[in-house]
Design an enzyme around this catalytic site. Structure first.
Site, PDB file in Angstrom:
ATOM      1  N   SER A   1       3.102  -2.810  10.292  1.00  0.00           N
ATOM      2  CA  SER A   1       4.549  -2.776  10.497  1.00  0.00           C
ATOM      3  C   SER A   1       5.281  -4.053  10.069  1.00  0.00           C
ATOM      4  O   SER A   1       6.301  -4.409  10.657  1.00  0.00           O
ATOM      5  CB  SER A   1       4.876  -2.451  11.960  1.00  0.00           C
TER       6      SER A   1
ATOM      7  N   ASN B   1       0.865  -1.183   0.000  1.00  0.00           N
ATOM      8  CA  ASN B   1       0.000   0.000   0.000  1.00  0.00           C
ATOM      9  C   ASN B   1       0.901   1.231   0.000  1.00  0.00           C
ATOM     10  O   ASN B   1       1.554   1.517   0.997  1.00  0.00           O
ATOM     11  CB  ASN B   1      -0.891  -0.044   1.259  1.00  0.00           C
ATOM     12  N   TRP B   2       0.929   1.917  -1.133  1.00  0.00           N
ATOM     13  CA  TRP B   2       1.814   3.081  -1.251  1.00  0.00           C
ATOM     14  C   TRP B   2       1.311   4.284  -0.449  1.00  0.00           C
ATOM     15  O   TRP B   2       2.060   5.243  -0.261  1.00  0.00           O
ATOM     16  CB  TRP B   2       1.937   3.495  -2.725  1.00  0.00           C
ATOM     17  N   LYS B   3       0.045   4.267  -0.054  1.00  0.00           N
ATOM     18  CA  LYS B   3      -0.559   5.443   0.597  1.00  0.00           C
ATOM     19  C   LYS B   3      -0.339   6.671  -0.297  1.00  0.00           C
ATOM     20  O   LYS B   3      -0.401   6.546  -1.513  1.00  0.00           O
ATOM     21  CB  LYS B   3       0.007   5.635   2.003  1.00  0.00           C
TER      22      LYS B   3
ATOM     23  N   GLY C   1       2.669  -1.434   4.369  1.00  0.00           N
ATOM     24  CA  GLY C   1       2.755  -0.008   4.062  1.00  0.00           C
ATOM     25  C   GLY C   1       4.205   0.422   3.878  1.00  0.00           C
ATOM     26  O   GLY C   1       4.780   0.277   2.803  1.00  0.00           O
ATOM     27  N   GLY C   2       4.796   0.919   4.961  1.00  0.00           N
ATOM     28  CA  GLY C   2       6.141   1.494   4.908  1.00  0.00           C
ATOM     29  C   GLY C   2       7.172   0.629   4.196  1.00  0.00           C
ATOM     30  O   GLY C   2       7.979   1.145   3.413  1.00  0.00           O
TER      31      GLY C   2
ATOM     32  N   GLU D   1      -5.795  -5.455  10.405  1.00  0.00           N
ATOM     33  CA  GLU D   1      -4.769  -4.442  10.639  1.00  0.00           C
ATOM     34  C   GLU D   1      -5.048  -3.747  11.960  1.00  0.00           C
ATOM     35  O   GLU D   1      -5.755  -2.739  11.990  1.00  0.00           O
ATOM     36  CB  GLU D   1      -4.790  -3.418   9.501  1.00  0.00           C
TER      37      GLU D   1
ATOM     38  N   GLU E   1      -6.727   4.282   8.054  1.00  0.00           N
ATOM     39  CA  GLU E   1      -6.491   5.724   7.846  1.00  0.00           C
ATOM     40  C   GLU E   1      -7.713   6.391   7.228  1.00  0.00           C
ATOM     41  O   GLU E   1      -7.994   7.560   7.508  1.00  0.00           O
ATOM     42  CB  GLU E   1      -5.222   5.933   6.993  1.00  0.00           C
TER      43      GLU E   1
ATOM     44  N   GLY F   1       2.123   1.514  11.019  1.00  0.00           N
ATOM     45  CA  GLY F   1       3.057   2.628  10.952  1.00  0.00           C
ATOM     46  C   GLY F   1       3.760   2.918  12.271  1.00  0.00           C
ATOM     47  O   GLY F   1       4.394   3.962  12.425  1.00  0.00           O
TER      48      GLY F   1
ATOM     49  N   HIS G   1      -9.634   1.074   4.959  1.00  0.00           N
ATOM     50  CA  HIS G   1      -8.321   1.129   5.621  1.00  0.00           C
ATOM     51  C   HIS G   1      -8.449   2.009   6.869  1.00  0.00           C
ATOM     52  O   HIS G   1      -9.190   2.990   6.871  1.00  0.00           O
ATOM     53  CB  HIS G   1      -7.283   1.709   4.655  1.00  0.00           C
TER      54      HIS G   1
HETATM   55  C1  PEP Z   1      -0.956  -0.299   5.979  1.00  0.00           C
HETATM   56  O1  PEP Z   1      -1.013   0.880   5.663  1.00  0.00           O
HETATM   57  O2  PEP Z   1      -1.840  -1.055   5.581  1.00  0.00           O
HETATM   58  C2  PEP Z   1       0.157  -0.748   6.832  1.00  0.00           C
HETATM   59  C3  PEP Z   1       0.109  -1.964   7.308  1.00  0.00           C
HETATM   60  O3  PEP Z   1       1.196   0.137   7.059  1.00  0.00           O
HETATM   61  P1  PEP Z   1       2.626  -0.223   7.772  1.00  0.00           P
HETATM   62  O4  PEP Z   1       3.117  -1.487   7.142  1.00  0.00           O
HETATM   63  O5  PEP Z   1       3.470   0.962   7.448  1.00  0.00           O
HETATM   64  O6  PEP Z   1       2.345  -0.391   9.230  1.00  0.00           O
END
Ligand code: PEP
Length: 248
Positions: free
Chosen positions: A212, A9-11, A233-234, A166, A96, A172, A94
Protein backbone atom coordinates in the site's frame (compact mmCIF):
# COMPACT_ATOMS: atom_id res chain seq x y z
CA UNK A 1 22.79 9.85 -0.94
CA UNK A 2 20.50 6.86 -1.24
CA UNK A 3 19.22 6.24 -4.76
CA UNK A 4 16.01 4.30 -4.28
CA UNK A 5 15.01 1.25 -6.26
CA UNK A 6 11.33 1.65 -7.16
CA UNK A 7 9.61 -1.40 -8.60
CA UNK A 8 6.06 -1.23 -9.96
CA UNK A 9 4.03 -4.44 -10.13
CA UNK A 10 1.22 -4.24 -12.66
CA UNK A 11 -0.24 -7.60 -11.57
CA UNK A 12 -2.97 -8.65 -14.07
CA UNK A 13 -3.46 -5.27 -15.67
CA UNK A 14 -2.82 -3.74 -19.14
CA UNK A 15 -2.69 -5.07 -22.68
CA UNK A 16 0.42 -4.63 -24.89
CA UNK A 17 -1.18 -1.58 -26.54
CA UNK A 18 -2.00 -0.03 -23.16
CA UNK A 19 1.56 -0.78 -21.98
CA UNK A 20 3.08 1.33 -24.71
CA UNK A 21 0.85 4.32 -23.99
CA UNK A 22 1.63 4.05 -20.26
CA UNK A 23 5.38 3.92 -20.80
CA UNK A 24 5.45 6.87 -23.19
CA UNK A 25 3.70 8.92 -20.49
CA UNK A 26 5.84 7.63 -17.63
CA UNK A 27 9.05 8.39 -19.55
CA UNK A 28 7.92 12.00 -19.98
CA UNK A 29 7.02 12.46 -16.30
CA UNK A 30 10.21 10.95 -14.84
CA UNK A 31 12.82 12.15 -17.32
CA UNK A 32 14.78 13.97 -14.61
CA UNK A 33 14.46 11.31 -11.87
CA UNK A 34 17.48 9.75 -10.14
CA UNK A 35 15.58 6.67 -8.99
CA UNK A 36 16.10 3.23 -10.46
CA UNK A 37 12.69 2.36 -11.86
CA UNK A 38 11.62 -1.13 -12.82
CA UNK A 39 8.23 -2.49 -13.97
CA UNK A 40 7.08 -6.07 -13.39
CA UNK A 41 4.54 -6.62 -16.15
CA UNK A 42 2.39 -9.49 -17.47
CA UNK A 43 4.38 -11.90 -19.68
CA UNK A 44 2.43 -10.85 -22.76
CA UNK A 45 3.42 -7.19 -22.29
CA UNK A 46 7.17 -7.73 -21.90
CA UNK A 47 8.16 -7.30 -25.57
CA UNK A 48 6.04 -4.18 -26.06
CA UNK A 49 7.40 -2.69 -22.84
CA UNK A 50 11.03 -3.46 -23.68
CA UNK A 51 10.53 -1.70 -27.02
CA UNK A 52 8.82 1.29 -25.37
CA UNK A 53 11.43 1.88 -22.63
CA UNK A 54 14.27 2.23 -25.15
CA UNK A 55 16.16 5.46 -24.55
CA UNK A 56 15.21 5.51 -20.86
CA UNK A 57 16.61 3.85 -17.73
CA UNK A 58 13.38 1.97 -16.94
CA UNK A 59 13.90 -1.78 -16.75
CA UNK A 60 11.28 -4.41 -17.52
CA UNK A 61 10.76 -7.71 -15.74
CA UNK A 62 8.26 -10.49 -15.09
CA UNK A 63 6.04 -11.33 -12.14
CA UNK A 64 6.77 -15.05 -12.08
CA UNK A 65 8.96 -17.73 -13.68
CA UNK A 66 9.11 -21.52 -13.80
CA UNK A 67 11.83 -23.48 -12.01
CA UNK A 68 12.70 -25.74 -14.99
CA UNK A 69 14.61 -24.86 -18.17
CA UNK A 70 12.01 -26.24 -20.60
CA UNK A 71 9.64 -29.15 -21.06
CA UNK A 72 6.03 -30.25 -20.78
CA UNK A 73 4.87 -27.55 -18.35
CA UNK A 74 1.82 -26.11 -20.09
CA UNK A 75 1.31 -22.42 -19.49
CA UNK A 76 4.72 -21.80 -17.91
CA UNK A 77 7.62 -19.50 -18.88
CA UNK A 78 11.36 -20.16 -18.39
CA UNK A 79 14.24 -17.88 -17.47
CA UNK A 80 15.72 -18.10 -21.00
CA UNK A 81 12.37 -17.08 -22.52
CA UNK A 82 12.30 -14.03 -20.25
CA UNK A 83 15.90 -13.14 -21.11
CA UNK A 84 15.27 -13.41 -24.84
CA UNK A 85 12.20 -11.16 -24.53
CA UNK A 86 14.42 -8.50 -22.92
CA UNK A 87 13.35 -8.87 -19.29
CA UNK A 88 16.10 -8.11 -16.78
CA UNK A 89 14.49 -9.18 -13.51
CA UNK A 90 11.71 -11.32 -12.08
CA UNK A 91 9.58 -11.35 -8.94
CA UNK A 92 9.68 -14.63 -7.03
CA UNK A 93 7.19 -15.73 -4.36
CA UNK A 94 4.90 -12.71 -4.38
CA UNK A 95 2.28 -13.23 -1.67
CA UNK A 96 -0.47 -13.51 -4.30
CA UNK A 97 1.46 -16.40 -5.89
CA UNK A 98 1.77 -18.02 -2.48
CA UNK A 99 -1.87 -17.36 -1.53
CA UNK A 100 -3.75 -18.12 -4.77
CA UNK A 101 -1.37 -20.44 -6.64
CA UNK A 102 0.02 -22.56 -3.84
CA UNK A 103 3.65 -21.44 -4.03
CA UNK A 104 5.62 -22.76 -1.10
CA UNK A 105 8.95 -21.70 0.40
CA UNK A 106 10.48 -24.74 -1.32
CA UNK A 107 9.23 -23.61 -4.74
CA UNK A 108 10.52 -20.11 -4.08
CA UNK A 109 13.92 -21.63 -3.28
CA UNK A 110 13.97 -23.74 -6.48
CA UNK A 111 12.94 -20.74 -8.58
CA UNK A 112 15.62 -18.59 -6.98
CA UNK A 113 18.33 -21.19 -7.64
CA UNK A 114 17.20 -21.34 -11.30
CA UNK A 115 17.10 -17.56 -11.71
CA UNK A 116 20.62 -17.26 -10.26
CA UNK A 117 21.85 -19.37 -13.18
CA UNK A 118 20.48 -16.72 -15.56
CA UNK A 119 21.20 -13.03 -16.13
CA UNK A 120 17.91 -12.03 -14.43
CA UNK A 121 17.87 -10.22 -11.09
CA UNK A 122 15.60 -12.09 -8.66
CA UNK A 123 13.32 -10.05 -6.39
CA UNK A 124 12.34 -12.46 -3.63
CA UNK A 125 9.15 -11.49 -1.79
CA UNK A 126 8.41 -12.47 1.80
CA UNK A 127 6.24 -11.25 4.68
CA UNK A 128 4.00 -12.37 7.50
CA UNK A 129 0.19 -12.60 7.53
CA UNK A 130 -2.03 -10.63 9.88
CA UNK A 131 -2.57 -13.68 12.09
CA UNK A 132 1.21 -14.27 12.31
CA UNK A 133 1.66 -10.68 13.48
CA UNK A 134 -1.25 -10.81 15.91
CA UNK A 135 0.27 -13.96 17.40
CA UNK A 136 3.62 -12.16 17.75
CA UNK A 137 5.24 -14.60 15.30
CA UNK A 138 6.22 -12.15 12.55
CA UNK A 139 9.96 -12.33 13.25
CA UNK A 140 10.02 -16.14 13.21
CA UNK A 141 7.92 -16.31 10.05
CA UNK A 142 10.02 -13.78 8.18
CA UNK A 143 13.32 -15.39 9.12
CA UNK A 144 12.08 -18.88 8.25
CA UNK A 145 10.92 -17.62 4.83
CA UNK A 146 14.31 -16.03 4.16
CA UNK A 147 16.18 -19.09 5.41
CA UNK A 148 14.10 -21.40 3.18
CA UNK A 149 14.38 -19.11 0.13
CA UNK A 150 18.17 -18.90 0.46
CA UNK A 151 18.75 -22.59 1.15
CA UNK A 152 21.82 -23.69 -0.84
CA UNK A 153 22.53 -20.17 -2.14
CA UNK A 154 26.21 -19.24 -1.88
CA UNK A 155 27.16 -15.87 -0.39
CA UNK A 156 28.78 -14.96 -3.73
CA UNK A 157 25.30 -14.65 -5.22
CA UNK A 158 23.81 -12.52 -2.46
CA UNK A 159 24.77 -9.12 -3.95
CA UNK A 160 22.67 -10.01 -7.04
CA UNK A 161 19.55 -10.73 -5.00
CA UNK A 162 16.88 -8.17 -4.10
CA UNK A 163 14.56 -8.94 -1.18
CA UNK A 164 11.09 -7.41 -0.79
CA UNK A 165 9.40 -7.34 2.60
CA UNK A 166 5.68 -7.34 1.89
CA UNK A 167 3.55 -7.98 4.97
CA UNK A 168 0.42 -9.70 3.65
CA UNK A 169 -1.83 -7.49 5.76
CA UNK A 170 -0.46 -4.40 3.99
CA UNK A 171 -0.82 -5.52 0.36
CA UNK A 172 -3.74 -3.94 -1.44
CA UNK A 173 -5.41 -3.06 1.87
CA UNK A 174 -4.43 0.59 2.25
CA UNK A 175 -2.78 -0.40 5.55
CA UNK A 176 0.81 0.65 4.86
CA UNK A 177 3.26 -0.51 7.53
CA UNK A 178 4.64 2.32 9.63
CA UNK A 179 8.24 3.18 8.77
CA UNK A 180 9.19 1.79 12.22
CA UNK A 181 7.50 -1.58 11.62
CA UNK A 182 9.14 -1.91 8.21
CA UNK A 183 12.57 -0.79 9.47
CA UNK A 184 12.36 -3.28 12.32
CA UNK A 185 11.89 -6.21 9.96
CA UNK A 186 14.44 -4.94 7.45
CA UNK A 187 17.00 -4.55 10.24
CA UNK A 188 16.23 -8.06 11.46
CA UNK A 189 16.74 -9.51 7.97
CA UNK A 190 19.96 -7.52 7.52
CA UNK A 191 21.41 -8.88 10.78
CA UNK A 192 20.34 -12.42 9.89
CA UNK A 193 22.20 -12.09 6.55
CA UNK A 194 25.18 -10.64 8.37
CA UNK A 195 25.36 -13.69 10.67
CA UNK A 196 24.73 -16.25 7.92
CA UNK A 197 27.04 -14.68 5.35
CA UNK A 198 29.02 -11.56 6.32
CA UNK A 199 28.37 -7.90 7.16
CA UNK A 200 29.66 -6.89 3.71
CA UNK A 201 27.33 -9.31 1.96
CA UNK A 202 24.41 -8.20 4.15
CA UNK A 203 25.02 -4.54 3.21
CA UNK A 204 25.10 -5.38 -0.49
CA UNK A 205 21.58 -6.83 -0.54
CA UNK A 206 18.83 -4.39 -1.42
CA UNK A 207 15.74 -4.77 0.76
CA UNK A 208 12.53 -3.19 -0.55
CA UNK A 209 9.32 -2.51 1.36
CA UNK A 210 5.95 -3.25 -0.28
CA UNK A 211 2.35 -2.90 0.87
CA UNK A 212 0.00 0.00 0.00
CA UNK A 213 2.85 2.45 -0.67
CA UNK A 214 1.75 5.81 -2.08
CA UNK A 215 3.73 8.94 -2.88
CA UNK A 216 3.05 10.49 0.53
CA UNK A 217 4.81 7.59 2.31
CA UNK A 218 8.06 7.84 0.39
CA UNK A 219 9.96 10.42 2.44
CA UNK A 220 9.48 8.62 5.76
CA UNK A 221 10.04 5.14 4.34
CA UNK A 222 13.18 6.10 2.45
CA UNK A 223 14.57 7.84 5.55
CA UNK A 224 14.91 4.43 7.22
CA UNK A 225 18.42 3.03 7.30
CA UNK A 226 17.57 -0.44 6.00
CA UNK A 227 14.92 0.44 3.41
CA UNK A 228 16.52 0.59 -0.03
CA UNK A 229 13.40 1.07 -2.09
CA UNK A 230 9.78 0.07 -2.57
CA UNK A 231 7.62 -2.45 -4.40
CA UNK A 232 4.40 -0.79 -5.49
CA UNK A 233 1.16 -2.37 -6.73
CA UNK A 234 -1.96 -0.21 -6.94
CA UNK A 235 -0.11 3.13 -6.97
CA UNK A 236 1.87 2.24 -10.12
CA UNK A 237 -1.09 1.62 -12.42
CA UNK A 238 -1.51 5.25 -13.39
CA UNK A 239 1.68 6.75 -14.87
CA UNK A 240 1.09 10.22 -13.45
CA UNK A 241 0.43 8.93 -9.91
CA UNK A 242 3.44 6.60 -10.16
CA UNK A 243 5.65 9.46 -11.36
CA UNK A 244 4.70 11.46 -8.23
CA UNK A 245 5.84 8.54 -6.11
CA UNK A 246 9.08 8.23 -8.09
CA UNK A 247 9.77 11.99 -7.92
CA UNK A 248 8.78 12.15 -4.23
C1 PEP B 1 2.40 -5.62 -4.41
O1 PEP B 1 1.62 -6.22 -5.14
O2 PEP B 1 3.57 -6.00 -4.39
C2 PEP B 1 1.90 -4.51 -3.60
C3 PEP B 1 2.70 -4.00 -2.69
O3 PEP B 1 0.62 -4.05 -3.85
P1 PEP B 1 -0.05 -2.68 -3.23
O4 PEP B 1 0.96 -1.59 -3.39
O5 PEP B 1 -1.26 -2.49 -4.08
O6 PEP B 1 -0.35 -2.97 -1.80
Amino acid sequence: VKIPLIVGNWKMHKTPAESSVYIQQLKKYISSSRANVMLAVPFIDICACVESVKGSLIRIGAQNVHEKDFGAYTGEISTSMLESAGATFVLIGHSERRQYFGETDEMVNRKLLKVLQSSLTPIVCFGESLSDREAGKEKDVVISQIQAALDGVSGDFLPQIVLAYEPVWAIGTGMVATPEIAENVHGLVRSYLSQQFSPTVAQSVKILYGGSVKSEHMVSLMAQKNIDGVLVGGACLDPEAFSKLINY
